[in-house]
Scaffold this motif. Structure first.
Motif, PDB file in Angstrom:
ATOM      1  N   ILE A 477       0.571  -1.487  -0.065  1.00 19.16           N
ATOM      2  CA  ILE A 477      -0.067  -0.097  -0.007  1.00 19.16           C
ATOM      3  C   ILE A 477       1.109   1.089  -0.336  1.00 19.16           C
ATOM      4  N   PHE A 478       1.856   1.169   0.636  1.00 19.84           N
ATOM      5  CA  PHE A 478       2.748   2.422   0.734  1.00 19.84           C
ATOM      6  C   PHE A 478       3.469   2.307  -0.786  1.00 19.84           C
ATOM      7  N   PHE A 479       3.612   1.710  -1.252  1.00 24.16           N
ATOM      8  CA  PHE A 479       4.796   1.812  -2.579  1.00 24.16           C
ATOM      9  C   PHE A 479       3.518   2.380  -3.432  1.00 24.16           C
ATOM     10  N   HIS A 480       2.309   2.080  -3.666  1.00 26.82           N
ATOM     11  CA  HIS A 480       1.783   1.998  -4.433  1.00 26.82           C
ATOM     12  C   HIS A 480       0.997   3.805  -4.294  1.00 26.82           C
ATOM     13  N   ALA A 481       1.001   3.611  -3.549  1.00 26.09           N
ATOM     14  CA  ALA A 481       0.577   5.144  -2.742  1.00 26.09           C
ATOM     15  C   ALA A 481       1.504   7.023  -3.223  1.00 26.09           C
ATOM     16  N   PHE A 482       2.529   6.275  -3.289  1.00 28.36           N
ATOM     17  CA  PHE A 482       3.650   7.239  -3.239  1.00 28.36           C
ATOM     18  C   PHE A 482       4.836   6.861  -4.043  1.00 28.36           C
ATOM     19  N   PHE A 483       4.672   5.644  -4.168  1.00 24.23           N
ATOM     20  CA  PHE A 483       5.823   5.488  -5.495  1.00 24.23           C
ATOM     21  C   PHE A 483       5.201   5.102  -6.964  1.00 24.23           C
ATOM     22  N   ASP A 484       6.443   5.132  -7.575  1.00 20.14           N
ATOM     23  CA  ASP A 484       5.445   3.821  -9.286  1.00 20.14           C
ATOM     24  C   ASP A 484       6.965   3.225  -9.902  1.00 20.14           C
ATOM     25  N   ARG A 490      14.405  -7.524  -7.660  1.00 19.36           N
ATOM     26  CA  ARG A 490      15.137  -8.397  -6.661  1.00 19.36           C
ATOM     27  C   ARG A 490      14.515  -7.446  -5.484  1.00 19.36           C
ATOM     28  N   ASP A 491      15.186  -7.037  -5.003  1.00 20.92           N
ATOM     29  CA  ASP A 491      15.191  -6.227  -3.320  1.00 20.92           C
ATOM     30  C   ASP A 491      13.759  -5.922  -3.221  1.00 20.92           C
ATOM     31  N   ILE A 492      13.299  -5.142  -3.912  1.00 21.10           N
ATOM     32  CA  ILE A 492      11.796  -4.412  -3.529  1.00 21.10           C
ATOM     33  C   ILE A 492      10.818  -5.355  -4.599  1.00 21.10           C
ATOM     34  N   GLU A 493       9.975  -6.257  -3.591  1.00 19.69           N
ATOM     35  CA  GLU A 493       9.423  -6.950  -4.594  1.00 19.69           C
ATOM     36  C   GLU A 493       8.112  -5.914  -5.013  1.00 19.69           C
ATOM     37  N   GLU A 494       7.899  -5.295  -4.632  1.00 24.56           N
ATOM     38  CA  GLU A 494       7.093  -4.180  -5.548  1.00 24.56           C
ATOM     39  C   GLU A 494       6.531  -3.898  -6.789  1.00 24.56           C
ATOM     40  N   THR A 495       8.374  -3.347  -6.766  1.00 26.55           N
ATOM     41  CA  THR A 495       8.635  -3.552  -8.683  1.00 26.55           C
ATOM     42  C   THR A 495       8.710  -4.781  -9.590  1.00 26.55           C
ATOM     43  N   LEU A 496       8.123  -5.851  -8.873  1.00 28.57           N
ATOM     44  CA  LEU A 496       8.102  -6.490 -10.027  1.00 28.57           C
ATOM     45  C   LEU A 496       6.903  -6.569  -9.861  1.00 28.57           C
ATOM     46  N   GLY A 497       5.412  -6.071  -9.564  1.00 27.64           N
ATOM     47  CA  GLY A 497       4.419  -6.216  -9.832  1.00 27.64           C
ATOM     48  C   GLY A 497       4.358  -5.286 -11.209  1.00 27.64           C
ATOM     49  N   LYS A 498       3.663  -5.468 -12.451  1.00 28.92           N
ATOM     50  CA  LYS A 498       3.592  -4.148 -12.969  1.00 28.92           C
ATOM     51  C   LYS A 498       2.437  -4.618 -13.033  1.00 28.92           C
ATOM     52  N   LEU A 499       1.633  -2.617 -13.405  1.00 37.67           N
ATOM     53  CA  LEU A 499       0.621  -2.777 -13.636  1.00 37.67           C
ATOM     54  C   LEU A 499       0.389  -2.442 -15.317  1.00 37.67           C
ATOM     55  N   SER A 500      -1.430  -3.679 -14.920  1.00 34.63           N
ATOM     56  CA  SER A 500      -1.901  -3.316 -16.825  1.00 34.63           C
ATOM     57  C   SER A 500      -2.339  -1.977 -17.094  1.00 34.63           C
ATOM     58  N   ILE A 501      -2.692  -1.152 -15.535  1.00 36.32           N
ATOM     59  CA  ILE A 501      -3.532  -0.536 -16.422  1.00 36.32           C
ATOM     60  C   ILE A 501      -2.696   0.900 -15.497  1.00 36.32           C
ATOM     61  N   PRO A 502      -2.312   2.096 -15.473  1.00 35.12           N
ATOM     62  CA  PRO A 502      -1.711   2.671 -14.833  1.00 35.12           C
ATOM     63  C   PRO A 502      -2.511   2.857 -13.475  1.00 35.12           C
ATOM     64  N   ALA A 560      11.491   2.114   3.122  1.00 33.52           N
ATOM     65  CA  ALA A 560      10.998   3.761   2.299  1.00 33.52           C
ATOM     66  C   ALA A 560      12.264   4.579   2.529  1.00 33.52           C
ATOM     67  N   GLN A 561      13.211   3.998   3.197  1.00 34.11           N
ATOM     68  CA  GLN A 561      14.397   4.732   2.317  1.00 34.11           C
ATOM     69  C   GLN A 561      14.824   4.080   1.806  1.00 34.11           C
ATOM     70  N   LEU A 562      14.677   2.673   2.165  1.00 33.80           N
ATOM     71  CA  LEU A 562      15.773   1.343   1.251  1.00 33.80           C
ATOM     72  C   LEU A 562      14.542   2.527  -0.585  1.00 33.80           C
ATOM     73  N   LEU A 563      13.649   2.553  -0.716  1.00 35.99           N
ATOM     74  CA  LEU A 563      13.095   2.621  -1.880  1.00 35.99           C
ATOM     75  C   LEU A 563      13.411   4.720  -2.350  1.00 35.99           C
ATOM     76  N   LEU A 564      13.833   5.518  -1.426  1.00 33.76           N
ATOM     77  CA  LEU A 564      13.985   6.646  -1.912  1.00 33.76           C
ATOM     78  C   LEU A 564      15.968   6.478  -2.426  1.00 33.76           C
ATOM     79  N   SER A 565      16.597   5.186  -1.422  1.00 31.99           N
ATOM     80  CA  SER A 565      17.817   5.189  -2.313  1.00 31.99           C
ATOM     81  C   SER A 565      18.234   4.525  -3.648  1.00 31.99           C
ATOM     82  N   GLN A 566      17.145   4.329  -4.004  1.00 27.58           N
ATOM     83  CA  GLN A 566      17.141   3.364  -5.555  1.00 27.58           C
ATOM     84  C   GLN A 566      16.109   3.872  -6.378  1.00 27.58           C
ATOM     85  N   PRO A 567      16.640   5.480  -6.761  1.00 23.76           N
ATOM     86  CA  PRO A 567      15.677   6.058  -7.929  1.00 23.76           C
ATOM     87  C   PRO A 567      15.506   5.282  -8.708  1.00 23.76           C
TER      88      PRO A 567
END
Length: 1285
Positions: A477-484, A490-502, A560-567
């Protein structure tokens, strides 16, 4: 009348009982009476007692009589009695094995013979046979006698002809019998008898149920060959029988409409279809095509839905997928949608609670995770017009196995990333698949529902979930609320899921709101304790941390720090500016420093500061512009606080250095600014942080808090709060309400957003109509009237009207111009009216926001009072809180304002003034506190309401308590123990007793001297109880006002206060010796003077004053006598003796009792007054008075007898005629002549008793009344007396 009844019972001969009926006692016969009573508990108790009685006595005649009575009662006319006799007969037959069931069956047939019964009793006879068979069945012995089974079945078959009375009960009873007997009995005895019933199985649901039970119970007897010979087919469910089965199912659906239950025959058919491997045929042809598609909405549809729920535990995974994705589920979705819409307007039957029960029972009983997942997914896809129907918070989730729960969460995430609208079970969506707008709305609704469902799973503490699952949902929920996603990692599991509709901008709002709601759930989530640890239940519940002791919010900050540190893998939806990123990094650094210092030693409030840092850090993602400065100030405050704690003694002020604001002051300002946010989580954390910094709070910080609560500064605070609120609103309308309170649950109501918009439009139309109505009623301002006149003058419309000429008319161009001008004018006026209304609504919202903000700030005040009750700063709260109470009491307010005021009053009086802990170090502030006391008491006397004065007086007593301080330690044991006790009582610490006494003396004079005063006697009673020294100082003023009070009421209150003061042991000890004697003498004289002022009166207030004076006199006289004081009580005695001539005492009452109690102490006994009764015995004859039990007006009396009855002159003749009883009654009742009139008054009939004088009394006072009048009374009296007996 009672004499007559006794004589009658003696003279009446006993009836001769016929032979053959045993002489029974009353206890035994009462069992059968109780069996016929409607109360079930009484019947069961009677049954138990009857069996116990028969077993104990063991008499054959009683057992035979019992069987006869029970068989007779089977056809009782009372419906409630039949089950009682039937159950009793069955239990008796089960208890006494020697009784032959065949004989009882023969007795039942003979007693309730349908052939010989009259038509009037045919229904009772039919029920008698039915309940007789039920009794035999309930005995549990029916299988032992095959011939009895055959006889019962044949009897039931004959009863089947009486459907108008018994309906389907005979067939149902046969079904119950088949469930009890063994297969051998069925094959040898019943098969031939039941061939007709089994062959007609498709005629009624009951007949079909009989066949299904026989097939289930006796499979060896009813083999396919036997079944084909009997019915013509070897299987029940086949293509040829589907139409017949459909008709039977329809009949079953209609018959069970009122019961709202699934008929057993339907579930048995389903089980049989699974056994015969014909489930596909049965479900598709009989249920879907026959019952669902071809029948309108009604009982048949409800039967299909109930069958679906009941079938869940019976089906395989493949069958579940087929059934739960078919037409029945789609139609159930339509039913849910329609019932939800109609239930908002009115009542309508809803099947959803029943279906929830079916699903819950299935999930509890099923251990197969795949089946559980199939059911959860299928019900989650129910929708209408693209909007999901199941509520996001569904309690059945708590029954899922951990593996099924994990799979279900994964499915929800996948559906969020790749919405598949074609899988939704929605009949209406099939008609709108090509509608692009509808598709977008459906995707938005689906994603919002999924987020709410995920949050509800985490929020439900009953759900068994692991920490990895919780953290996975929070990260998602945090990832899709504030990140794209930019690139998968592989370190960020949420980036592996692809949005079929943005994701669109609309879904960001619910995601942000749900995330902060999820943070609150994690903050309140209890740590799972070991069930084997018995002491765990007694410990304080630990919340907000994981198993390793780390806070949940800290884990999220690391993510959140992990996401911010890997733009390159994840990009923030609203990227941080360098300043904002610096604030975030500084926050993490501050938390790390706190953790390091916490390892070295415990730091007060370290956990609370970490919570605050992390929460404000997450709010940087939501509103960075507002919170960057707050974050910087927060970091500096915590750093300074830690330094001061480490170097408290080393740091000193330099003479030329400018004073910087204390870190506590800045921290309080930060907390106040954070409280303006709509967040329950922030409110809880701010409360915890303030609790930890309470010992360091300064007067400046406390003043800042009180300024927010100051009623005079509402406008400034309102502007601040509204500004913050409006900024929030501009970001996202979904954040209008509390983000954390119900953030993840409030999205449920958004499913009907279109309807809500329509309702809003309707409201706007109504508002417009109201505006037009106001204009039509003439509620327009003068400016609008002048503008209207100008428009009309400009087009000469008024000139035409004033000229009165109907021939001159305006041309078309002039009319069009006039219409345009009027339209423009009215449009502008309407806009102005709407603007005024919007402004009014805005002001009201601002007030609501300000009150809400103040209620949050009250949390800080409450914490400070609770944690720092002994601090001198608490005294700074008195006046501001009193000002709030005074303003709130004097102005009308709504419910929210009343709640706020009630809470302020509770904090002030219960937590502040009545606290056992108070400031005991106020020695250096004596003058200030005395001035405060003067100010409070002066303000109290100027108030207009006593309710507000009570709070001011409580504050004054609190100030006196602070000035007195802690009482001295208990004196050591010395010979002068009495002197030490008196010294302790006179201790008043730093109180200037004379000054304070003068203050309260002035208040007391105000109360006694003014007709209307905000003070009350209870206030001074509290003062006397808590401070006896001040009470002694006020005694002279009280004594003075016993006679000089402004009103009689005040004089009575002075007596009451004097009594309370003199009753106090502390006051008696302080005035021991000559002062006490002098006081008693003075009070005695004042009482004599006060009572002497009382004249002849019946005034209630005067009597109240006299009562209070008498109570004081009673205590005074008793004290003088007990202590043997030299006080002259003779003047008081003389005044009291003359008091009875002025004040009228009632026969009974507190006033008279108190008066004579005082006089008894003074040596005057109450005179005994003999009751004077009118002596009218020689006037009224004895005989008639015995009979005068009532009377009627003359117009109501009967005129039946001409001869007098029991008159004195006829007594001798009656004796000669042998009427001994009638002549002896007057003599026997001689002593009752005086009591009888009282009874006649109670039993006097209402007819005419109030409309005419009492004729009975006339007969007593006028003995010369004609005898004929008495003759007319007596027959009527006899009738009435007998009726009343």
């Amino acid at each position: 009348m009672s004499v007559d009844m006794v004589e009658l019972s003696v003279t009446t001969p006993q009836p001769v009982k016929p032979a053959g009926i045993p002489q029974k006692n009353r206890v035994f016969l009462d069992f059968f009476w109780d069996l016929a009573k409607p109360d079930q508990e009484v019947r069961l108790k009677a049954l138990e007692n009857l069996i116990q009685y028969l077993k104990t006595n063991d008499q054959a005649d009683e057992l035979e009589y019992s069987l006869k009575r029970l068989v007779d009662g089977l056809a009782h006319t009372r419906e409630a009695a039949r089950p009682g006799f039937s159950l009793a007969l069955g239990q008796v037959l089960g208890a006494f094995k020697q009784i032959s069931l065949q004989s009882i069956l023969n007795q039942i047939k003979q007693k309730h013979n349908l052939q010989t019964a009259k038509k009037k009793f045919l229904r009772n006879a039919a029920f008698g046979n039915l309940f007789g068979v039920l009794a035999l069945h309930q005995s549990g012995r029916i299988a032992e006698e095959p011939q009895v089974v055959l006889g019962c079945v044949q009897l039931l078959q004959s009863l089947s002809q009486h459907r108008q009375h018994l309906k389907d009960l005979p067939t149902q009873t046969m079904t119950d019998i088949l469930n009890e007997i063994p297969e051998e009995v069925f094959e040898e005895v019943l098969l031939s008898a039941l061939q007709t019933d089994l062959a007609s199985a498709f005629s009624t649901p009951e007949q079909l149920q009989l066949l299904l039970v026989a097939l289930r119970r006796f499979p060896r007897t009813l083999k396919p060959k036997k079944l084909k010979k009997l019915l013509g087919f070897s299987t029940i469910i086949n293509a040829d029988n589907i139409p017949k089965l459909t008709e039977v199912l329809k009949m079953a659906a209609k018959s069970s409409k009122k019961e709202c239950l699934l008929p057993p025959v339907v579930l048995d058919l389903l089980k049989l279809s699974l056994k015969e491997d014909s489930f596909q045929l049965f479900w598709n042809d009989a249920i879907v095509n026959g019952m669902l598609l071809k029948e309108p909405l009604g009982p048949t549809h409800y039967l299909c839905y109930r069958l679906l729920g009941s079938a869940l535990p019976l089906l395989s995974e493949a069958q579940l997928k087929e059934v739960l994705s078919g037409e029945v589920m789609a139609y159930y979705a339509e039913h849910m949608a329609s019932s939800q819409k109609i239930s908002q307007k009115g009542s309508r039957f809803q099947l959803a609670p029943e279906m929830d029960a079916y699903v819950s029972a299935f999930l509890q009983s099923c251990q197969d995770a795949d089946k559980q997942l199939t059911v959860m997914v299928a019900f989650s896809l129910l929708s209408t017009n693209g909007f999901l129907l199941m509520p996001p918070t569904w309690k059945v989730v708590q029954h899922l196995q951990p593996a099924a729960l994990q799979q279900y969460v994964d499915w929800l995430k996948k559906m969020f990333l790749q919405p598949q609208l074609d899988k939704l079970l929605d009949l209406s969506a099939r008609r709108h698949r090509d509608n692009e707008e509808q598709k977008e709305n459906s995707i938005f609704s689906l994603r919002r529902w999924i987020v709410s469902r995920l949050c509800s799973i985490i929020d439900n503490n009953q759900v068994k979930k692991e920490e990895d699952l919780i953290m996975g949902v929070a990260r998602f929920i945090f990832f899709h609320a504030f990140f794209d996603v930019k690139k998968g990692s592989r370190d960020i599991e949420e980036t592996l899921g692809k949005l079929s509709i943005p994701l669109d901008d609309r879904i960001r709002g619910p995601l942000v709101s749900s995330f902060f709601g999820l943070l609150l759930s994690l903050h309140l989530m209890p740590l799972d304790q070991d069930p084997s640890d018995g002491a765990a239940s007694y410990r304080r519940r630990v919340v907000g941390i994981t198993a390793d002791g780390t806070m949940w919010i800290y884990h999220m900050a690391q993510y959140a720090q992990l996401l911010l540190s890997q733009p390159k893998y994840a990009q923030c939806y609203n990227p941080f500016t360098p300043e904002q990123r610096q604030a975030w990094d500084g926050m993490l650094e501050s938390v790390a420093n706190l953790k390091k210092k916490e390892k070295k030693g415990p730091i007060p409030g370290s956990g609370a500061f970490q919570q605050l840092f992390l929460l404000v850090g997450f709010y940087l993602f939501k509103a960075p512009e507002e919170l960057v400065d707050i974050m910087k100030d927060l970091q500096s405050c915590v750093d300074v606080a830690l330094e001061k704690n480490a170097k408290k003694k080393k740091k000193k002020k330099k003479p030329g250095q400018e004073e910087e604001p204390e870190w506590v002051d800045v921290m309080v300002e930060i907390l106040l600014s954070l409280l303006s946010q709509h967040s329950r989580h922030i409110r809880l954390v701010c409360k915890t942080v303030f609790s930890s910094i309470c010992p360091d709070v300064t007067k400046t910080a406390l003043t800042a808090i009180l300024d927010v609560l100051d009623p005079e500064k509402d406008e400034e605070d309102g502007a601040l709060v509204v500004t913050v609120d409006n900024k929030d609103k501009t970001k996202n309308p979904d954040e209008e309400d509390d983000d954390e309170m119900e953030g993840n649950k409030s999205d449920e109501s958004d499913d009907d957003s279109d309807e809500a918009m329509e309702e809003d439009d309707d409201d706007d139309d109504e508002d417009d109509d109201d505006d037009e109505g106001d204009m039509a009623e003439g509620k327009v301002d003068q400016q609008f009237r002048m503008e209207l006149m100008k428009v009309l003058h400009g087009q000469n419309a008024l000139a035409t009207a004033e000229g009165g000429s109907s021939d001159e008319e305006m041309d078309d161009d002039a009319m069009i111009a006039l219409d345009k001008g009027l339209a423009t004018l009215f449009s502008a006026h309407k806009k102005n009216a709407e603007a005024k209304k919007d402004e009014k609504t805005k002001i009201q919202k601002e007030k609501t926001l300000v009150r809400d903000f103040k209620i949050k700030v009250l949390d800080l005040v409450e914490v400070f009072v609770a944690r720092q009750a002994g601090s001198p700063l608490v005294l700074c709260l008195l006046e501001p809180l009193l000002t709030i109470i005074n303003r709130g009491m004097s102005s009308g307010s709504d419910q929210q304002e009343q709640d706020f005021l009630r809470r302020v009053a509770d904090i002030f009086r219960n937590q502040l003034c009545r606290s056992k802990v108070y400031c005991r170090t106020a020695g250096d502030r004596e003058g200030e506190l005395h001035d405060l006391l003067d100010k409070l008491m002066t303000k109290t006397q100027k108030l207009s309401e006593s309710s507000v004065g009570l709070y001011y007086f409580s504050a004054s007593l609190y100030v006196v308590k602070v000035l007195r301080g802690a009482p001295p330690a208990e004196a050591k044991e010395e010979p002068t123990a009495g002197g030490a006790a008196a010294q302790d009582l006179s201790f008043m610490g730093n109180v200037d007793v004379d000054r304070v006494a003068n203050v309260f003396k002035g208040a007391l004079s105000n109360f006694m001297g003014k007709r209307k005063s905000p003070l009350s006697a209870q206030m001074f009673t509290d003062l006397f109880t808590r401070f006896p020294v001040l009470c002694v100082k006020l005694l002279d003023t009280i004594v003075q006002h016993i006679t000089s009070g402004a009103r009689v009421y005040q004089q009575g209150q002075a007596c009451m206060l004097m009594l309370r003061a003199m009753q106090s042991r502390e006051v008696q000890q302080l005035l021991s010796g000559a002062p006490w004697t002098e006081l008693c003498a003075t009070v005695s004289g004042q009482l004599a003077a006060s009572l002497q002022q009382v004249g002849v009166t019946e005034n209630k207030e005067v009597k109240e004053k006299v009562l209070k004076a008498l109570e004081l006199s009673q205590f005074l006289v008793r004290s003088v006598h007990r202590q043997k004081l030299s006080v002259d009580l003779q003047p008081l005695k003389e005044v009291l003796q003359s008091l009875t001539s002025n004040v009228a005492f009632k026969k009974t009452g507190k006033l008279e009792d108190t008066y004579w109690a005082v006089m008894k102490l003074l040596g005057v006994q109450k005179p005994k007054v003999e009751k004077t009764k009118p002596d009218k015995e020689p006037v009224v004859p004895q005989g008639p008075t015995k009979k005068e039990k009532g009377f009627l007006p003359e117009t109501k009396k009967r005129k039946k007898r001409d001869n007098p009855i029991l008159e004195p002159a006829a007594a001798a003749a009656a004796a000669e005629a042998g009427q001994a009883t009638s002549s002896s009654r007057p003599a026997a009742d001689k002593g009752q002549v005086k009591k009888k009139p009282k009874k006649t008054k109670q039993k006097r009939p209402a007819d005419g008793a109030a409309s005419q004088p009492n004729p009975a009394k006339k007969s007593k006072t006028t003995p010369s009344e004609s005898k004929t009048a008495k003759k007319k009374k007596k027959p009527k009296q006899k009738k009435e007396g007998g009726g009343k007996m």
